[in-house]
Design an enzyme around this catalytic site. Sequence first.
Site, PDB file in Angstrom:
ATOM      1  N   CYS A 163       1.034  -1.128   0.097  1.00 17.44           N
ATOM      2  CA  CYS A 163      -0.092  -0.018  -0.052  1.00 17.44           C
ATOM      3  C   CYS A 163       0.982   1.311  -0.052  1.00 17.44           C
ATOM      4  O   CYS A 163       2.149   1.410  -0.535  1.00 17.44           O
ATOM      5  CB  CYS A 163      -0.985   0.115   1.105  1.00 17.44           C
ATOM      6  SG  CYS A 163       0.054  -0.021   2.663  1.00 17.44           S
ATOM      7  N   CYS A 223      -1.337   0.484   7.515  1.00 21.78           N
ATOM      8  CA  CYS A 223      -2.664   0.468   7.537  1.00 21.78           C
ATOM      9  C   CYS A 223      -3.101  -0.801   6.804  1.00 21.78           C
ATOM     10  O   CYS A 223      -3.481  -1.744   7.289  1.00 21.78           O
ATOM     11  CB  CYS A 223      -3.452   1.521   7.356  1.00 21.78           C
ATOM     12  SG  CYS A 223      -3.227   3.267   8.442  1.00 21.78           S
ATOM     13  N   ARG A 224      -3.243  -0.610   5.429  1.00 25.67           N
ATOM     14  CA  ARG A 224      -3.888  -1.804   4.620  1.00 25.67           C
ATOM     15  C   ARG A 224      -2.905  -2.783   4.491  1.00 25.67           C
ATOM     16  O   ARG A 224      -3.479  -4.058   4.574  1.00 25.67           O
ATOM     17  CB  ARG A 224      -4.278  -0.920   3.338  1.00 25.67           C
ATOM     18  CG  ARG A 224      -5.514  -0.097   3.558  1.00 25.67           C
ATOM     19  CD  ARG A 224      -5.599   0.916   2.125  1.00 25.67           C
ATOM     20  NE  ARG A 224      -4.336   1.732   2.052  1.00 25.67           N
ATOM     21  CZ  ARG A 224      -4.235   2.351   0.812  1.00 25.67           C
ATOM     22  NH1 ARG A 224      -5.302   2.521  -0.046  1.00 25.67           N
ATOM     23  NH2 ARG A 224      -3.147   2.895   0.743  1.00 25.67           N
ATOM     24  N   SER A 225      -1.649  -2.588   4.049  1.00 23.39           N
ATOM     25  CA  SER A 225      -0.970  -3.784   3.759  1.00 23.39           C
ATOM     26  C   SER A 225      -0.623  -4.679   4.769  1.00 23.39           C
ATOM     27  O   SER A 225      -0.598  -5.778   4.759  1.00 23.39           O
ATOM     28  CB  SER A 225       0.277  -3.557   2.779  1.00 23.39           C
ATOM     29  OG  SER A 225       1.083  -2.661   3.607  1.00 23.39           O
ATOM     30  N   ASP A 285      -8.159   4.051   1.516  1.00 23.00           N
ATOM     31  CA  ASP A 285      -7.253   4.206   2.347  1.00 23.00           C
ATOM     32  C   ASP A 285      -7.806   4.951   3.708  1.00 23.00           C
ATOM     33  O   ASP A 285      -8.556   5.708   3.582  1.00 23.00           O
ATOM     34  CB  ASP A 285      -6.350   5.364   1.920  1.00 23.00           C
ATOM     35  CG  ASP A 285      -5.261   5.736   2.636  1.00 23.00           C
ATOM     36  OD1 ASP A 285      -5.064   5.090   3.926  1.00 23.00           O
ATOM     37  OD2 ASP A 285      -4.191   6.556   2.498  1.00 23.00           O
ATOM     38  N   ASN A 291       2.422   1.308   4.344  1.00 25.46           N
ATOM     39  CA  ASN A 291       2.837   0.111   5.184  1.00 25.46           C
ATOM     40  C   ASN A 291       2.407   0.060   6.635  1.00 25.46           C
ATOM     41  O   ASN A 291       3.182  -0.509   7.540  1.00 25.46           O
ATOM     42  CB  ASN A 291       4.194  -0.333   4.808  1.00 25.46           C
ATOM     43  CG  ASN A 291       4.470  -1.670   5.317  1.00 25.46           C
ATOM     44  OD1 ASN A 291       5.747  -1.934   5.582  1.00 25.46           O
ATOM     45  ND2 ASN A 291       3.460  -2.600   5.136  1.00 25.46           N
TER      46      ASN A 291
HETATM   47  P1  4NP Z   1      -1.746   2.892   4.245  1.00 32.43           P
HETATM   48  O1  4NP Z   1      -2.411   4.250   5.055  1.00 32.43           O
HETATM   49  O2  4NP Z   1      -1.155   3.199   2.853  1.00 32.43           O
HETATM   50  O3  4NP Z   1      -2.751   2.000   4.199  1.00 32.43           O
HETATM   51  O4  4NP Z   1      -0.760   2.247   5.073  1.00 32.43           O
HETATM   52  C1  4NP Z   1      -1.653   5.504   5.091  1.00 32.43           C
HETATM   53  C2  4NP Z   1      -0.659   5.518   5.869  1.00 32.43           C
HETATM   54  C3  4NP Z   1      -0.258   6.820   5.904  1.00 32.43           C
HETATM   55  C4  4NP Z   1      -0.046   7.780   5.054  1.00 32.43           C
HETATM   56  C5  4NP Z   1      -0.961   7.629   4.042  1.00 32.43           C
HETATM   57  C6  4NP Z   1      -1.683   6.405   3.951  1.00 32.43           C
HETATM   58  N1  4NP Z   1       0.417   8.931   4.959  1.00 32.43           N
HETATM   59  O5  4NP Z   1       0.371   9.854   4.246  1.00 32.43           O
HETATM   60  O6  4NP Z   1       1.160   9.384   5.877  1.00 32.43           O
END
Ligand code: 4NP
Length: 153
Positions: A10, A15-17, A125, A13
Amino acid sequence: MPGPAVLFVCLGNICRSPLAEAAFREAAKKAGLDVTADSAGTGDWHVGTPPDRRAQAEALRHGIDISSYRARQVTPEDFRRFTHVLALDAKNLADLRRVAPADASAEVSLLLDLVPGMAGQSVADPYFGDEAGFAETWREVSLGAEALVRKLG
Ligand code: 4NP
């Protein structure tokens, strides 16, 4: 012949992945399938940090402790080490195609392409939303993880 090795990717790294990795490990274990699994981000902002506390809480609601996971950024080598590299959303997939080396051996695709009726869809997200978003993330990554186990099993 080593078993399947799957990398979930994602943006951050955190939240989703990590949730996709956890759901896949769990689904594979239940199916008695021997797999290697990891997750990574296309971005580097959170490298070295544990998953978002809301993601950790969601995993714990399903009996899985992901507090030891640490974020890392995807590398060109990942496309040779892993048999499958699965993007959580369409932007991640486009970014992965840019990072992939010419001699990539991994199959690169969108996680939800494996789920009947969800092809082409992204896992949204949940980072800037509320807790409920993480429950929806879990639901979607679990569908993907179960479909992947069926494909690999
Ligand atoms: P992820 O979520 O891609 O599912 O881990 C996010 C975590 C952090 C950010 C964006 C998405 N960020 O902008 O810091």
